[in-house]
Design a protein around this motif. Structure first.
Motif, PDB file in Angstrom:
ATOM      1  N   ALA A 263       0.830  -1.209   0.000  1.00  0.00           N
ATOM      2  CA  ALA A 263       0.000   0.000   0.000  1.00  0.00           C
ATOM      3  C   ALA A 263       0.864   1.258   0.000  1.00  0.00           C
ATOM      4  O   ALA A 263       0.552   2.244  -0.681  1.00  0.00           O
ATOM      5  N   LEU A 264       1.974   1.213   0.766  1.00  0.00           N
ATOM      6  CA  LEU A 264       2.868   2.369   0.807  1.00  0.00           C
ATOM      7  C   LEU A 264       3.522   2.606  -0.543  1.00  0.00           C
ATOM      8  O   LEU A 264       3.612   3.749  -1.018  1.00  0.00           O
ATOM      9  N   LEU A 265       3.982   1.511  -1.176  1.00  0.00           N
ATOM     10  CA  LEU A 265       4.585   1.650  -2.504  1.00  0.00           C
ATOM     11  C   LEU A 265       3.573   2.156  -3.527  1.00  0.00           C
ATOM     12  O   LEU A 265       3.908   2.979  -4.395  1.00  0.00           O
ATOM     13  N   ALA A 266       2.331   1.665  -3.412  1.00  0.00           N
ATOM     14  CA  ALA A 266       1.293   2.137  -4.332  1.00  0.00           C
ATOM     15  C   ALA A 266       1.021   3.621  -4.135  1.00  0.00           C
ATOM     16  O   ALA A 266       0.834   4.366  -5.103  1.00  0.00           O
ATOM     17  N   GLU A 267       1.022   4.056  -2.874  1.00  0.00           N
ATOM     18  CA  GLU A 267       0.803   5.476  -2.596  1.00  0.00           C
ATOM     19  C   GLU A 267       1.970   6.315  -3.119  1.00  0.00           C
ATOM     20  O   GLU A 267       1.766   7.406  -3.666  1.00  0.00           O
ATOM     21  N   MET A 268       3.207   5.795  -2.956  1.00  0.00           N
ATOM     22  CA  MET A 268       4.364   6.514  -3.485  1.00  0.00           C
ATOM     23  C   MET A 268       4.312   6.595  -5.005  1.00  0.00           C
ATOM     24  O   MET A 268       4.608   7.645  -5.589  1.00  0.00           O
ATOM     25  N   ASP A 269       3.904   5.481  -5.655  1.00  0.00           N
ATOM     26  CA  ASP A 269       3.769   5.497  -7.113  1.00  0.00           C
ATOM     27  C   ASP A 269       2.706   6.493  -7.551  1.00  0.00           C
ATOM     28  O   ASP A 269       2.876   7.211  -8.542  1.00  0.00           O
ATOM     29  N   ARG A 270       1.603   6.518  -6.787  1.00  0.00           N
ATOM     30  CA  ARG A 270       0.535   7.458  -7.131  1.00  0.00           C
ATOM     31  C   ARG A 270       1.009   8.899  -6.988  1.00  0.00           C
ATOM     32  O   ARG A 270       0.757   9.751  -7.852  1.00  0.00           O
ATOM     33  N   ALA A 271       1.740   9.167  -5.878  1.00  0.00           N
ATOM     34  CA  ALA A 271       2.242  10.524  -5.667  1.00  0.00           C
ATOM     35  C   ALA A 271       3.234  10.920  -6.761  1.00  0.00           C
ATOM     36  O   ALA A 271       3.207  12.053  -7.264  1.00  0.00           O
ATOM     37  N   GLN A 272       4.118   9.982  -7.140  1.00  0.00           N
ATOM     38  CA  GLN A 272       5.069  10.274  -8.205  1.00  0.00           C
ATOM     39  C   GLN A 272       4.361  10.503  -9.538  1.00  0.00           C
ATOM     40  O   GLN A 272       4.762  11.362 -10.324  1.00  0.00           O
ATOM     41  N   ALA A 273       3.307   9.708  -9.769  1.00  0.00           N
ATOM     42  CA  ALA A 273       2.549   9.897 -11.012  1.00  0.00           C
ATOM     43  C   ALA A 273       1.869  11.263 -11.034  1.00  0.00           C
ATOM     44  O   ALA A 273       1.822  11.936 -12.075  1.00  0.00           O
TER      45      ALA A 273
END
Length: 401
Positions: free
Chosen positions: A170-180
């Motif tokens: 979930a943390l990695l997904a949130e980081m990916d979303r923020a980077q996107a």
């Protein structure tokens, strides 16, 4: 040393075990009958000790196990209580579940060896199959709880590991979303700057000229340029807003700019920069029939557009030359040069965002970008401002089988 406060469930187990053992003792129900070396009241000693140790089963599992082992060894010399054996089995289970990882690995092995040794020892001593019952009871109160505790602990650790993996995912997904989101905002900022800055710069320069020069013809010409750039800038803004919305109302999205529009772009710059003494030339030597990937053409178009805007804002009087050619290997080379020095008269302020945007566009394509003053290749001691971008063109041909 401060003794940790016992858990509420441990208190309940200790009280229930003590009351159950007292009830069986008062009724004269013993696990070994009345044939024992010690009187019946001594049965209460290991019973009370194990009940107290139940309070430590979760907070001090190793201490509870060591002391409980001594208490249960004493129990066979008394008439015995089945409750004492049950509480000891629970202490063994808790030592595996709540103890250290080393204890959790060691206790099942140790209890298994003890069970095997007791069984063999009593068989050799009694020489009677009934000795197997002693081994069975030993396994039920030691090896069985230890094995059960190991299984429970493994399941809990597996569940905790799965929970941690889910949190990390979930943390990695949130980081990916923020980077996107950051990347998308940067792309939108580049598009907005490249689309509107050219028109706003022309409006700023010509409005400054109209205000500073008291000439009706100059004012009328400036207002004409201001109107044209205002209309075109508004159209570009509407197109960008339409792209950002889920549904812009258009039957199909507007096509992205390509190198085919460079002539119109240079012609527009020629009209906007005429009052500043600028002339614009386009020199294109690449194969006009060769099709380039859309990202490469868009990046090249935006680089030329921003370079022309900067020239209108900052360049000295003279020629602004746009060169588009094939670079070494499979690449597209874009070069824009203009006179550089102290420019008199009205000029529009700059923020440097255009150079950053051009550099980001080139970096996204793994190209090279240079921008800065350079020596003029012609005669004289003048300097030029040169923007040079080399954009790799990927080979879209599929390898033969």
């Amino acid at each position: 040393m401060t003794v940790p406060r016992p858990h509420r469930e441990d208190v309940f187990i200790a009280v229930a075990g003590l009351l159950g053992g007292l009830l069986l003792w008062s009724l004269g129900l013993y696990s070994q009958g009345n044939h024992a070396l010690l009187p019946p009241w001594v049965t209460l000693v290991p019973l009370g000790a194990l009940a107290v140790l139940e309070l430590l089963r979760r907070t001090m599992p190793r201490t509870a196990l060591n002391a409980g082992t001594a208490a249960v060894v004493m129990d066979p010399f008394t008439p015995g209580s089945i409750v004492s054996l049950l509480m000891f089995a629970d202490i063994v289970y808790a030592a595996v579940v709540y103890g250290t990882p080393a204890s959790a690995r060691r206790i099942p092995v140790t209890t298994g060896m003890i069970t095997l040794a007791v069984t063999i020892g009593f068989l050799a001593w009694w020489r009677d199959p009934a000795a197997l019952l002693i081994g069975l009871v030993t396994g039920l109160v030691s090896y069985g709880p230890a094995t059960t505790g190991a299984i429970v602990r493994n399941h809990r650790e597996a569940a905790e590991a799965a929970r941690l993996r889910a949190e990390q995912t979930a943390l990695l997904a949130e980081m990916d979303r923020a980077q996107a989101v950051v990347a998308e905002r940067a792309r939108m900022a580049r598009e907005l700057h490249d689309m509107v800055a050219n028109h706003l710069s022309a409006i700023a320069i010509h409005s400054t000229a109209a205000l500073s020069l008291d000439d009706a013809a100059t004012t009328r010409q400036a207002l004409t340029v201001i109107r044209e750039n205002s209309v075109e800038g508004l159209a570009e803004m509407r197109r960008l807003i339409g792209l950002l919305r889920d549904s812009s109302g258009d039957p199909e999205p507007a096509a992205a700019p390509t190198l085919a529009g460079l002539d119109a772009l240079v012609e527009q710059a020629r009209a906007n920069g005429a009052s500043s003494g600028l002339t614009f030339m386009l020199h294109e030597t690449r194969d006009a029939g060769a099709r380039l990937p859309a990202p490469v053409e868009l990046a090249a178009y935006r680089i030329v557009q921003e370079s022309l805007t900067n020239a209108i804002k900052h360049a000295d009087e003279g020629e602004v030359l746009v060169e588009v050619s094939a670079g070494g290997g499979r690449s597209l080379l874009v070069t824009v040069t203009s006179a550089f020095g102290r420019r008199p008269g009205p000029r529009a302020p700059g923020s440097g965002a255009g150079l950053v945007g051009m550099q980001e566009r080139v970096a996204l394509l793994d190209g090279t970008f240079e921008a800065g003053p350079a020596a003029s290749p012609g005669q004289g001691a003048g300097k030029i401002w040169r923007v040079r971008a080399e954009l790799p063109v990927p080979d879209d041909k599929e390898p033969s089988a």
